[in-house]
Design an enzyme around this catalytic site. Structure first.
Site, PDB file in Angstrom:
ATOM      1  N   SER A  18      -5.037  -6.924   1.088  1.00  0.00           N
ATOM      2  CA  SER A  18      -3.749  -6.996   1.917  1.00  0.00           C
ATOM      3  C   SER A  18      -3.257  -8.526   1.894  1.00  0.00           C
ATOM      4  O   SER A  18      -2.145  -8.724   1.962  1.00  0.00           O
ATOM      5  CB  SER A  18      -4.118  -6.506   3.253  1.00  0.00           C
ATOM      6  OG  SER A  18      -4.575  -5.117   3.410  1.00  0.00           O
ATOM      7  N   ARG A  19      -4.272  -9.501   2.033  1.00  0.00           N
ATOM      8  CA  ARG A  19      -3.920 -10.610   2.405  1.00  0.00           C
ATOM      9  C   ARG A  19      -3.309 -11.283   0.902  1.00  0.00           C
ATOM     10  O   ARG A  19      -2.633 -12.163   1.119  1.00  0.00           O
ATOM     11  CB  ARG A  19      -5.111 -11.375   2.694  1.00  0.00           C
ATOM     12  CG  ARG A  19      -5.415 -11.300   4.194  1.00  0.00           C
ATOM     13  CD  ARG A  19      -6.658 -12.168   4.557  1.00  0.00           C
ATOM     14  NE  ARG A  19      -7.108 -11.966   5.842  1.00  0.00           N
ATOM     15  CZ  ARG A  19      -7.703 -11.147   6.590  1.00  0.00           C
ATOM     16  NH1 ARG A  19      -8.551 -10.078   5.549  1.00  0.00           N
ATOM     17  NH2 ARG A  19      -8.078 -11.133   7.793  1.00  0.00           N
TER      18      ARG A  19
ATOM     19  N   GLY B 283      -6.222  -0.173  -3.740  1.00  0.00           N
ATOM     20  CA  GLY B 283      -7.771   0.075  -3.460  1.00  0.00           C
ATOM     21  C   GLY B 283      -7.764   1.083  -2.378  1.00  0.00           C
ATOM     22  O   GLY B 283      -8.722   1.853  -2.307  1.00  0.00           O
ATOM     23  N   HIS B 284      -6.712   0.929  -1.111  1.00  0.00           N
ATOM     24  CA  HIS B 284      -6.925   1.859  -0.168  1.00  0.00           C
ATOM     25  C   HIS B 284      -6.406   3.385  -0.517  1.00  0.00           C
ATOM     26  O   HIS B 284      -7.050   4.249  -0.035  1.00  0.00           O
ATOM     27  CB  HIS B 284      -5.831   1.566   0.822  1.00  0.00           C
ATOM     28  CG  HIS B 284      -6.098   0.230   1.679  1.00  0.00           C
ATOM     29  ND1 HIS B 284      -5.165  -0.971   1.735  1.00  0.00           N
ATOM     30  CD2 HIS B 284      -7.121  -0.353   2.356  1.00  0.00           C
ATOM     31  CE1 HIS B 284      -5.504  -1.858   2.200  1.00  0.00           C
ATOM     32  NE2 HIS B 284      -6.849  -1.331   2.777  1.00  0.00           N
TER      33      HIS B 284
ATOM     34  N   GLY C 143     -14.405   0.428   1.173  1.00  0.00           N
ATOM     35  CA  GLY C 143     -14.214  -0.458  -0.110  1.00  0.00           C
ATOM     36  C   GLY C 143     -15.491  -1.230   0.095  1.00  0.00           C
ATOM     37  O   GLY C 143     -15.851  -1.908   0.773  1.00  0.00           O
TER      38      GLY C 143
ATOM     39  N   ALA D 258      -0.758  -2.570   5.427  1.00  0.00           N
ATOM     40  CA  ALA D 258      -0.471  -3.139   4.114  1.00  0.00           C
ATOM     41  C   ALA D 258      -1.030  -3.001   3.019  1.00  0.00           C
ATOM     42  O   ALA D 258      -2.005  -3.326   2.413  1.00  0.00           O
ATOM     43  CB  ALA D 258      -0.646  -4.762   4.380  1.00  0.00           C
ATOM     44  N   LEU D 259      -0.989  -1.385   2.667  1.00  0.00           N
ATOM     45  CA  LEU D 259      -1.975  -0.737   1.761  1.00  0.00           C
ATOM     46  C   LEU D 259      -1.929  -1.069   0.343  1.00  0.00           C
ATOM     47  O   LEU D 259      -0.609  -1.564   0.019  1.00  0.00           O
ATOM     48  CB  LEU D 259      -1.766   0.733   1.836  1.00  0.00           C
ATOM     49  CG  LEU D 259      -1.947   1.379   3.431  1.00  0.00           C
ATOM     50  CD1 LEU D 259      -1.741   2.787   3.591  1.00  0.00           C
ATOM     51  CD2 LEU D 259      -3.449   0.974   3.818  1.00  0.00           C
TER      52      LEU D 259
END
Ligand code: PAF
Length: 280
Positions: free
Chosen positions: A186-187, A36-37, A147, A32-33
Site C-alpha cells: 500500500s505504501r 496482493g490483498h 501475505g 489501500a488495497l
C-alpha cells in the site's frame, strides 16, 4: 457484500454463518488495497470460504505519527475492489469501535520480535498482535490469510495462534510482485516517479543475495555485498539487511544443514519505508 462498522454486527454475522454451516476466512488489511490483498480474498473464496476482509489502519502498530497520518486511505475504492474479488463481508470499524478504551495487555514474543521489524519499530508487533487477536475473536474465522511479504509478522501470528489456541488455520500466500519485481505494498502509492523507478533494486539485491546463499557465500559476506549494492542508489537509506534462520528469524553466523534461510530487507526510499524478503 455486507459492510459492517461495529464489532456487534461482525460477531452476529459470524455466529449466524457458523450456525448455518458456512466456513469463514479472514483477510485482515489496512486498506489501500492492491492485487496482493485481492489475491488473498480470491484464494479464500476459491477454497470455498465466505471471506471476511477487514480494513482498519491500526494506530497501535505505528511508531511513527507521520507514517500513520500519511498511510493511504481509500475506503470507497477498496469496497468496490473487495466486492469484485468475491469478498462476502467487509469490516471497517473506527478507532473508537476497536479501542473503546486504551488496551493494557502487552504481548512479548521474545527473540522473534527482538530483530528486524521488531527492533526497528518498537511497539509495532504489540499493536499487530492486539488488533489481530481482536479480529480473530470478533470474526471467529476457520482460516486467516496473510501475505508472505510481512515475513516476521507471519511468524508472530503463527506464534499467537499457537500460544492462545486460536482454532483456525493460518494460510500464508506468496508475495505478489509488480512486473519489475517490486513487492506490492500500500505504501508504494506514496513513491514519487523517481523513487518508483529506483524501487525494484530492493528485489534485485534480494535475488542476487539468494543466489550467493545457494553458492555457499558466508552470511556476513552476503549481507555486506547486499548493503554495498543498496548503497549504489542514493535515494535508498537502508535500515537492515539480514540473513536469518527462516524459523527463529535470528541472524545466521553460518549455514546449518536442514535449516531454511530467509533474507529480509527494510529501506527508506525518499521518505517511504519499504520491506521485502526472499526465502532461500
Ligand atoms: O499486514 C497488515 O496490513 C497489518 O499489520 C494487519 C495484519 C492488517 C494488522 O493491522
Amino acid at each position: 457484500m455486507h459492510v459492517f462498522t461495529t464489532a456487534a454486527e461482525l460477531r452476529a454475522y459470524s455466529e449466524a454463518a457458523r450456525s448455518a454451516g458456512r466456513r469463514l476466512a479472514l483477510v485482515p488489511t489496512m486498506g489501500a488495497l492492491h492485487n496482493g490483498h485481492l489475491q488473498l480474498v480470491q484464494a479464500g473464496a476459491a477454497a470455498g470460504y465466505d471471506v471476511i476482509a477487514s480494513i482498519f489502519v491500526n494506530p497501535t502498530q505505528f511508531n511513527n505519527s507521520d507514517d500513520l497520518r500519511l498511510y493511504p486511505r481509500l475506503p470507497e475504492q477498496d469496497t468496490a475492489l473487495l466486492a469484485g474479488a468475491g469478498c462476502t463481508a467487509l469490516f471497517m470499524p473506527t478507532v473508537a469501535e476497536m479501542y473503546p478504551q486504551p488496551t493494557v495487555l502487552h504481548f512479548d514474543f521474545g527473540p522473534l520480535e527482538r530483530v528486524m521489524e521488531g527492533a526497528h519499530r518498537p511497539g509495532h508487533f504489540n499493536g499487530v498482535a492486539t488488533v489481530v487477536s481482536k479480529l480473530f475473536h470478533l470474526a471467529r474465522p476457520h482460516a486467516a490469510y496473510f501475505g508472505q511479504k510481512d515475513f516476521q509478522q507471519v511468524a508472530l501470528v503463527r506464534q499467537l495462534i499457537e500460544d492462545l489456541s486460536f482454532d483456525l488455520e493460518l494460510i500464508v500466500y506468496p508475495t505478489v510482485r509488480e512486473v519489475d519485481g517490486l513487492a506490492m505494498s500500500s505504501r508504494n502509492r506514496r513513491l514519487s516517479a523517481e523513487a518508483r523507478a529506483a524501487a525494484p533494486l530492493l528485489y534485485r539485491v534480494l535475488t542476487q543475495a539468494a543466489e550467493q546463499v545457494r553458492q555457499g557465500v558466508a552470511p556476513a559476506e552476503v549481507q555486506a555485498l547486499a548493503q554495498a549494492a543498496l548503497a549504489t542508489e542514493p535515494q535508498f537509506t537502508p535500515e537492515y539487511f539480514e540473513v536469518a534462520d527462516a524459523q527463529t528469524l535470528q541472524p545466521l553466523a553460518q549455514y546449518v544443514a536442514g535449516c531454511g534461510v530467509v533474507l529480509c530487507v527494510a529501506a527508506h526510499l525518499s521518505g517511504v519505508r519499504l520491506i521485502d524478503n526472499v526465502v532461500v
